[in-house]
Scaffold this active site. Structure first.
Site, short mmCIF file in Angstrom:
data_model
loop_
_atom_site.label_atom_id
_atom_site.label_comp_id
_atom_site.label_asym_id
_atom_site.label_seq_id
_atom_site.Cartn_x
_atom_site.Cartn_y
_atom_site.Cartn_z
N ASP A 88 0.88 -1.18 0.00
CA ASP A 88 0.00 0.00 0.00
C ASP A 88 0.91 1.22 0.00
OD1 ASP A 88 -3.25 0.29 1.21
OD2 ASP A 88 -2.00 2.06 0.85
N ASP B 113 4.52 2.10 -3.82
CA ASP B 113 3.64 2.76 -4.78
C ASP B 113 3.74 1.99 -6.09
OD1 ASP B 113 2.27 4.38 -6.50
OD2 ASP B 113 3.13 6.25 -5.72
N LYS C 154 -10.49 6.61 -5.18
CA LYS C 154 -11.90 6.22 -5.29
C LYS C 154 -12.91 7.35 -5.08
CE LYS C 154 -12.27 4.95 -0.46
NZ LYS C 154 -12.72 4.04 0.56
N SER D 138 -16.69 -1.78 -9.86
CA SER D 138 -17.80 -1.06 -9.24
C SER D 138 -19.05 -1.10 -10.11
CB SER D 138 -17.38 0.40 -9.05
OG SER D 138 -18.49 1.20 -8.73
N TYR E 83 -13.22 8.70 -12.29
CA TYR E 83 -13.09 7.53 -11.42
C TYR E 83 -13.79 6.32 -12.05
CZ TYR E 83 -14.88 4.22 -8.01
OH TYR E 83 -15.25 3.05 -7.39
N LYS F 5 -12.39 2.52 -13.82
CA LYS F 5 -12.85 1.14 -13.56
C LYS F 5 -13.19 0.45 -14.89
CE LYS F 5 -12.42 1.07 -9.12
NZ LYS F 5 -11.29 0.33 -8.55
N ASN G 286 -22.82 -1.02 -2.91
CA ASN G 286 -22.35 -0.02 -1.92
C ASN G 286 -21.87 -0.69 -0.63
OD1 ASN G 286 -23.89 1.53 -3.91
ND2 ASN G 286 -23.63 3.23 -2.49
N ASN H 68 -19.28 9.53 1.19
CA ASN H 68 -20.26 8.45 1.17
C ASN H 68 -21.26 8.57 2.31
OD1 ASN H 68 -17.49 6.83 0.04
ND2 ASN H 68 -19.33 6.79 -1.19
N LEU H 69 -22.42 7.99 2.10
CA LEU H 69 -23.54 8.20 3.01
C LEU H 69 -23.27 7.70 4.43
CD1 LEU H 69 -26.51 9.01 3.45
CD2 LEU H 69 -27.15 6.71 2.69
N ARG I 239 -27.56 15.69 -5.68
CA ARG I 239 -26.11 15.77 -5.91
C ARG I 239 -25.87 15.46 -7.39
NH1 ARG I 239 -22.16 11.82 -2.49
NH2 ARG I 239 -23.22 10.22 -3.73
N PRO I 240 -25.14 16.33 -8.10
CA PRO I 240 -24.92 16.07 -9.52
C PRO I 240 -24.23 14.72 -9.73
CG PRO I 240 -24.13 18.26 -8.91
CD PRO I 240 -24.50 17.57 -7.65
#
Ligand code: UD1
Length: 342
Positions: free
Chosen positions: A33, A60, A87, A127, A152, A156, A181, A201-202, A297-298
């Site tokens: 990572d 990296d 992400k 995704s 983004y 994917k 999700n 995110n929600l 939200r656009p």
């Protein structure tokens, strides 16, 4: 059988939960990572849960030579689960090149390094965003990929195409998992989602509002064509999601792998609205949320949930944990964070 698995992005949200499940199933786990969006202490948290410390290297994957060197040093890696990527949808629209360079550069370097040691098995983190707003619901893997709504999302889509081509060339066997999700946290509350800055995110926004880090949650739109007017998503417990990666790996190393590149939807198959999430969160956790209806939200799609038949039948995997368990674990994790620095 060699069971050494490399988890790229393994200190991140889904990566760390997957590392735990891999270790629970007896795999030896190596993590790389670059820590751009995560924290090395997660390695210790994984060790606290499983009793085993995964191998960790700060690397990296955009550094091609360092990546090749890493794989030479660990030439007995039998499979890779690739999570390492940026992400954030909004950020990707502001810094598209950063997203293309990072998400695609790391993937191609990593696949080159895999080929250099003859490692052929890849599970890729994709995704449901590739479907955009599907014409039919629930959405199956046969639904067309729509033009991406963000860089983004485009990374994917392009990643899946690059992986497909590498499979066609005979260098790789891969499974792409299209997540709906992912929410929630490990039942121990030792690992979970660690958003940096203001969450997009929600569910992280809900838990941070409930704990007092944020003043108010905004519900983005209540005039959609849904029963209560708010958007519908297929929320899946991150632990269920993590388990699917192990099943995918097993499929790649089994005899029954018919196609070189396969795609599976990972969701529960059930759609919940934003208001469903808020009310369930309040109910199971006994807290009140300060929220108000705000403009749309656009870029948000109105409703999407998964047809999970293929994952159920071909992978033999099914999400087991329901919305209440997801939201209970998310709250337990937020409370853990309040009392402890990670
Ligand atoms: C999207 C993508 C997903 C991607 C993820 C990365 C789709 C369908 N999903 O998730 O594939 O991996 O971004 O971040 O394209 N909401 C609020 N208030 C908030 C935050 C969110 O009302 O403060 C609402 C959103 O409008 C949406 C729902 O909650 O209806 C879920 O939003 P979020 O958690 O950001 O996920 P997606 O946008 O669905």
């Amino acid at each position: 059988m060699n069971k050494k698995i490399l988890v790229t992005g393994g200190t991140g949200y889904i990566g760390s939960h997957t590392a735990v499940e891999l270790q629970n199933c007896g795999y030896e786990v190596l993590i790389v990572d670059n820590l751009a969006n995560s924290n090395e202490n997660i390695v210790s948290q994984i060790e606290k849960i499983t009793g085993i410390r995964p191998g960790f290297t700060q690397l990296d994957l955009c550094d091609r030579q360092a990546t090749l060197d890493y794989f030479q040093k660990h030439s007995d890696i039998s499979g890779v689960i690739h999570f390492a990527a940026y992400k954030a949808v909004g950020e990707s629209t502001e810094k598209p090149l950063m997203y293309y360079q990072n998400n695609l550069g790391s993937l191609t370097n990593m696949m080159e390094a895999m080929a250099s040691i003859g490692c052929k098995h890849l599970v890729f983190s994709s995704s449901c965003t590739v479907y955009g707003q599907p014409a039919e619901l629930p959405v199956s893997e046969k639904a067309p990929v729509k033009k991406a709504m963000s860089p983004y999302g485009n990374t994917k889509q392009i990643s899946e195409e690059i992986i497909f081509d590498q499979c066609l060339a005979g260098n790789l066997e891969a499974i792409s998992l299209r997540y709906f999700n992912p929410i929630g946290a490990h039942e121990t509350a030792l690992i979970g989602e660690l958003p940096i800055g203001v969450p997009n995110n929600l569910v992280p926004f809900i838990t941070q509002t409930a704990i007092g880090k944020r003043e108010m949650l905004q519900v983005f739109g209540d005039d959609y064509n849904t029963p209560d007017g708010t958007c519908i998503r297929d929320y899946i417990h991150v632990v269920d999601l993590a388990k699917a990666h192990i099943v995918a790996l097993e499929r790649l190393s089994g005899e029954n792998n018919l196609e070189r590149f396969e795609i599976f939807n990972l969701g529960t198959g059930i759609g919940y609205s934003v208001l469903d999430i808020i009310l369930t969160f309040e109910g199971v956790n006994g807290v009140k949320l300060n929220y108000r209806i705000a403009p749309r939200r656009p870029g948000d799609v109105e409703k999407v949930w998964a047809d999970t038949t293929k994952a159920n039948e071909v992978l033999g995997w099914k999400a087991e944990l329901g919305l209440e368990a997801m939201l209970r674990s998310a709250w337990k994790w937020e409370k853990f964070l309040q009392n402890k620095e990670i």
